[in-house]
Design a protein around this motif. Structure first.
Motif, mmCIF file in Angstrom:
data_model
loop_
_atom_site.group_PDB
_atom_site.id
_atom_site.type_symbol
_atom_site.label_atom_id
_atom_site.label_comp_id
_atom_site.label_asym_id
_atom_site.label_seq_id
_atom_site.Cartn_x
_atom_site.Cartn_y
_atom_site.Cartn_z
ATOM 1 N N GLU A 31 147.256 19.072 137.249
ATOM 2 C CA GLU A 31 146.962 20.295 138.001
ATOM 3 C C GLU A 31 145.694 20.134 138.831
ATOM 4 O O GLU A 31 145.629 20.562 139.985
ATOM 5 C CB GLU A 31 146.821 21.480 137.047
ATOM 6 C CG GLU A 31 146.495 22.785 137.773
ATOM 7 C CD GLU A 31 146.390 23.992 136.865
ATOM 8 O OE1 GLU A 31 145.910 25.039 137.335
ATOM 9 O OE2 GLU A 31 146.797 23.896 135.688
ATOM 10 N N MET A 32 144.689 19.507 138.247
ATOM 11 C CA MET A 32 143.435 19.313 138.967
ATOM 12 C C MET A 32 143.643 18.404 140.181
ATOM 13 O O MET A 32 143.188 18.704 141.286
ATOM 14 C CB MET A 32 142.374 18.724 138.035
ATOM 15 C CG MET A 32 140.989 18.760 138.635
ATOM 16 S SD MET A 32 139.680 18.587 137.409
ATOM 17 C CE MET A 32 139.776 16.846 137.102
ATOM 18 N N HIS A 33 144.372 17.310 139.975
ATOM 19 C CA HIS A 33 144.640 16.408 141.089
ATOM 20 C C HIS A 33 145.491 17.078 142.167
ATOM 21 O O HIS A 33 145.279 16.856 143.362
ATOM 22 C CB HIS A 33 145.330 15.136 140.577
ATOM 23 C CG HIS A 33 144.388 14.201 139.877
ATOM 24 N ND1 HIS A 33 144.818 13.105 139.148
ATOM 25 C CD2 HIS A 33 143.032 14.183 139.796
ATOM 26 C CE1 HIS A 33 143.773 12.472 138.661
ATOM 27 N NE2 HIS A 33 142.678 13.106 139.037
ATOM 28 N N ALA A 34 146.437 17.903 141.744
ATOM 29 C CA ALA A 34 147.279 18.610 142.721
ATOM 30 C C ALA A 34 146.428 19.539 143.583
ATOM 31 O O ALA A 34 146.607 19.607 144.813
ATOM 32 C CB ALA A 34 148.367 19.394 142.004
ATOM 33 N N ASN A 35 145.484 20.239 142.975
ATOM 34 C CA ASN A 35 144.600 21.119 143.737
ATOM 35 C C ASN A 35 143.772 20.342 144.739
ATOM 36 O O ASN A 35 143.564 20.775 145.878
ATOM 37 C CB ASN A 35 143.684 21.894 142.788
ATOM 38 C CG ASN A 35 144.315 23.157 142.250
ATOM 39 O OD1 ASN A 35 144.307 24.198 142.898
ATOM 40 N ND2 ASN A 35 144.897 23.068 141.060
ATOM 41 N N LEU A 36 143.292 19.172 144.313
ATOM 42 C CA LEU A 36 142.483 18.348 145.226
ATOM 43 C C LEU A 36 143.309 17.840 146.396
ATOM 44 O O LEU A 36 142.869 17.863 147.553
ATOM 45 C CB LEU A 36 141.865 17.179 144.455
ATOM 46 C CG LEU A 36 140.782 17.554 143.436
ATOM 47 C CD1 LEU A 36 140.474 16.367 142.532
ATOM 48 C CD2 LEU A 36 139.521 18.030 144.151
ATOM 49 N N LEU A 37 144.529 17.386 146.093
ATOM 50 C CA LEU A 37 145.386 16.850 147.146
ATOM 51 C C LEU A 37 145.859 17.935 148.110
ATOM 52 O O LEU A 37 146.110 17.659 149.286
ATOM 53 C CB LEU A 37 146.604 16.151 146.524
ATOM 54 C CG LEU A 37 146.311 14.840 145.793
ATOM 55 C CD1 LEU A 37 147.535 14.374 145.030
ATOM 56 C CD2 LEU A 37 145.870 13.764 146.784
ATOM 57 N N ALA A 38 145.987 19.157 147.606
ATOM 58 C CA ALA A 38 146.471 20.250 148.456
ATOM 59 C C ALA A 38 145.527 20.520 149.620
ATOM 60 O O ALA A 38 145.959 20.909 150.708
ATOM 61 C CB ALA A 38 146.646 21.516 147.612
ATOM 62 N N GLY A 39 144.221 20.302 149.388
ATOM 63 C CA GLY A 39 143.268 20.471 150.476
ATOM 64 C C GLY A 39 143.169 21.908 150.962
ATOM 65 O O GLY A 39 143.443 22.853 150.226
ATOM 66 N N GLU A 40 142.790 22.064 152.229
ATOM 67 C CA GLU A 40 142.545 23.387 152.799
ATOM 68 C C GLU A 40 143.742 23.882 153.588
ATOM 69 O O GLU A 40 144.366 23.130 154.339
ATOM 70 C CB GLU A 40 141.319 23.327 153.730
ATOM 71 C CG GLU A 40 140.040 22.862 153.046
ATOM 72 C CD GLU A 40 139.599 23.790 151.927
ATOM 73 O OE1 GLU A 40 139.711 25.018 152.098
ATOM 74 O OE2 GLU A 40 139.157 23.280 150.875
ATOM 75 N N HIS A 41 144.075 25.158 153.396
ATOM 76 C CA HIS A 41 145.114 25.820 154.184
ATOM 77 C C HIS A 41 144.887 27.314 154.055
ATOM 78 O O HIS A 41 144.528 27.794 152.976
ATOM 79 C CB HIS A 41 146.518 25.439 153.686
ATOM 80 C CG HIS A 41 147.610 25.933 154.579
ATOM 81 N ND1 HIS A 41 148.167 27.198 154.440
ATOM 82 C CD2 HIS A 41 148.249 25.357 155.632
ATOM 83 C CE1 HIS A 41 149.089 27.359 155.369
ATOM 84 N NE2 HIS A 41 149.161 26.264 156.099
ATOM 85 N N PRO A 42 145.100 28.071 155.135
ATOM 86 C CA PRO A 42 144.849 29.519 155.075
ATOM 87 C C PRO A 42 145.647 30.249 153.991
ATOM 88 O O PRO A 42 145.231 31.322 153.546
ATOM 89 C CB PRO A 42 145.269 30.007 156.468
ATOM 90 C CG PRO A 42 145.249 28.807 157.335
ATOM 91 C CD PRO A 42 145.533 27.635 156.470
ATOM 92 N N ASN A 43 146.766 29.680 153.580
ATOM 93 C CA ASN A 43 147.629 30.356 152.603
ATOM 94 C C ASN A 43 147.594 29.708 151.226
ATOM 95 O O ASN A 43 148.484 29.924 150.401
ATOM 96 C CB ASN A 43 149.062 30.419 153.122
ATOM 97 C CG ASN A 43 149.168 31.117 154.462
ATOM 98 O OD1 ASN A 43 149.477 30.480 155.468
ATOM 99 N ND2 ASN A 43 148.837 32.393 154.495
ATOM 100 N N LEU A 44 146.544 28.894 150.983
ATOM 101 C CA LEU A 44 146.311 28.326 149.655
ATOM 102 C C LEU A 44 144.905 28.695 149.199
ATOM 103 O O LEU A 44 144.042 29.021 150.029
ATOM 104 C CB LEU A 44 146.458 26.799 149.680
ATOM 105 C CG LEU A 44 147.860 26.248 149.921
ATOM 106 C CD1 LEU A 44 147.807 24.740 150.143
ATOM 107 C CD2 LEU A 44 148.795 26.584 148.770
#
Length: 408
Positions: A261-274
């Motif tokens: 979960e932590m790695h997924a959050n890091l990989l998701a990066g920045e987006h207005p809808n996240l």
């Protein structure tokens, strides 16, 4: 003022015959044996929760509880799934999370009635072929075991919509999963075949480390299966910035491993809808893992509640929720864009549900990457099959939003 009722009080009431007619019973009182007085509720009892005891077995005549629909025995000491469950004629939901179950016999499965089966965090190396006979099975939660395969009979589970196989020993995803007509929500991170994918993705990612001493925790914002999220202040060059801090619980969640979960959050990066991520906590005195995230507007509302026992795989919307067509389109567009951003960054959300969506007049956010999985981008054909599941989840969301659009 009457003091709150304890579990010991409930046990005393049960033994005194004061719970006649009860449809639901929860007992957590260090039980080592099944209280025989429960059978006195045989004509009414539908939900029985014996989680958090020290039970190792259930009585061979449990089927006498003829109305029993839902049984929870999580956090006990079972090493096998009691065979008598297969004889319970109305049992639709079984939860034996966090035991030490190593074996499930074929006859322990109530094949005609089972809808929701939870054996997360056990020691299973295989699951019974009889699961494939469960024509009503919608939700199957197997994360945190030692499984390297699934029985081919599961290809017959045409009602199956949600599957959790994270944190097992799979070297590949079973092909038949992608032929299941209703499979929509899948989580598989933390298996050998995708650990290499995860490491390859995260090794290319710059991680911002934030020293624990720079953070001052304030009130709790929420608690989920994987951790607790706090409002906090982060000191940065003399300024104090309001942030959210998620501290992960150790071990396993219903969706998988906190690390994933932590790695997924890091990989998701920045987006207005996240939600986004500011950085990873460094130098926590107990070595606890955690994320620092932007603080969301407190006026954002959760779109729906998680599925109920009855709805099983469908979120529960408030009866008085009425959206305009424009609001529904705004929500769907934002969530679709968030999902597409995740896909482009090598992730499938895996838990794309309204209860993980926060929305307001000007913003919509897809949260909770606990069920996210890493896409095999080196295998485009498999990635395409996996993403068809997420497309199905978006279609479900679109249907649900349409159903709550006001006629006005």
């Amino acid at each position: 003022m009457t003091p709150p009722k304890t579990q010991d009080d409930t046990l005393s009431q049960l033994k005194a015959g004061k719970l006649q007619g009860s449809t639901s019973l929860k007992l957590s009182a260090q039980l080592t044996e099944f209280p025989s007085e429960i059978f006195e509720l045989a004509d009414s009892l539908e939900i029985l929760d014996l989680s958090g005891n020290a039970l190792t077995d259930l009585p061979a005549d449990l089927y006498r509880l003829k109305k029993l629909r839902i049984l929870f025995c999580s956090n006990n000491q079972f090493t096998h799934l009691p065979e008598v469950l297969g004889q319970c004629e109305n049992l639709s939901m079984i939860g034996f999370k966090a035991n030490q179950i190593k074996h499930i016999t074929e006859s322990a499965i109530p094949t005609h009635t089972l809808r929701w089966f939870i054996v997360t965090d056990n020691a299973l190396t295989q699951v019974p072929h009889a699961l494939g006979e469960c024509s009503k099975l919608q939700k199957l939660m197997l994360a945190g075991n030692r499984l390297s395969s699934l029985p081919a009979s599961l290809a017959n589970c045409h009602a199956l919509e949600l599957l959790r196989i994270s944190a097992n020993q799979f070297e590949t995803l079973p092909d038949f999963l992608f032929d299941l007509p209703k499979l929509t929500w899948l989580a598989y991170a933390g298996n050998p075949f995708c650990n290499t994918i995860e490491q390859a993705l995260i090794s290319q990612h710059h991680i911002q480390h934030i020293d624990w001493q720079a953070l001052t925790l304030q009130q709790v914002l929420g608690e989920g299966a994987s951790g607790v999220t706090y409002q906090a202040l982060m000191q940065d060059e003399g300024e104090h910035e309001p942030v959210a801090v998620k501290l992960f619980k150790s071990g396993l969640t219903s969706d998988g491993l906190p690390r994933c979960e932590m790695h997924a959050n890091l990989l998701a990066g920045e987006h207005p809808n996240l939600v986004g991520v500011t950085g990873v906590i460094h130098n926590h005195p107990q070595g606890i893992q955690g994320l620092v995230m932007p603080l969301l507007n407190p006026h954002l509302k959760v779109l729906a509640k998680p599925p109920s026992y009855e709805s099983c795989t469908r979120d529960v919307y408030a009866d008085d929720l009425k959206l305009t067509l424009q609001q529904a389109e705004f929500i769907l567009k934002g969530i679709t864009q968030a999902a597409e951003h995740l896909h482009a960054n090598g992730l499938m959300h895996g838990d794309l549900y309204a209860h993980n969506i926060l929305w307001g007049a000007e913003k919509v956010v897809l949260s909770d990457l606990g069920g996210a999985s890493f896409l095999p981008l080196d295998n485009p054909a498999l990635t395409k099959k996996i993403l068809k599941l997420e497309a199905r989840a978006l279609a479900v969301l679109a249907e649900e939003l349409e159903a709550v659009v006001s006629e006005r």
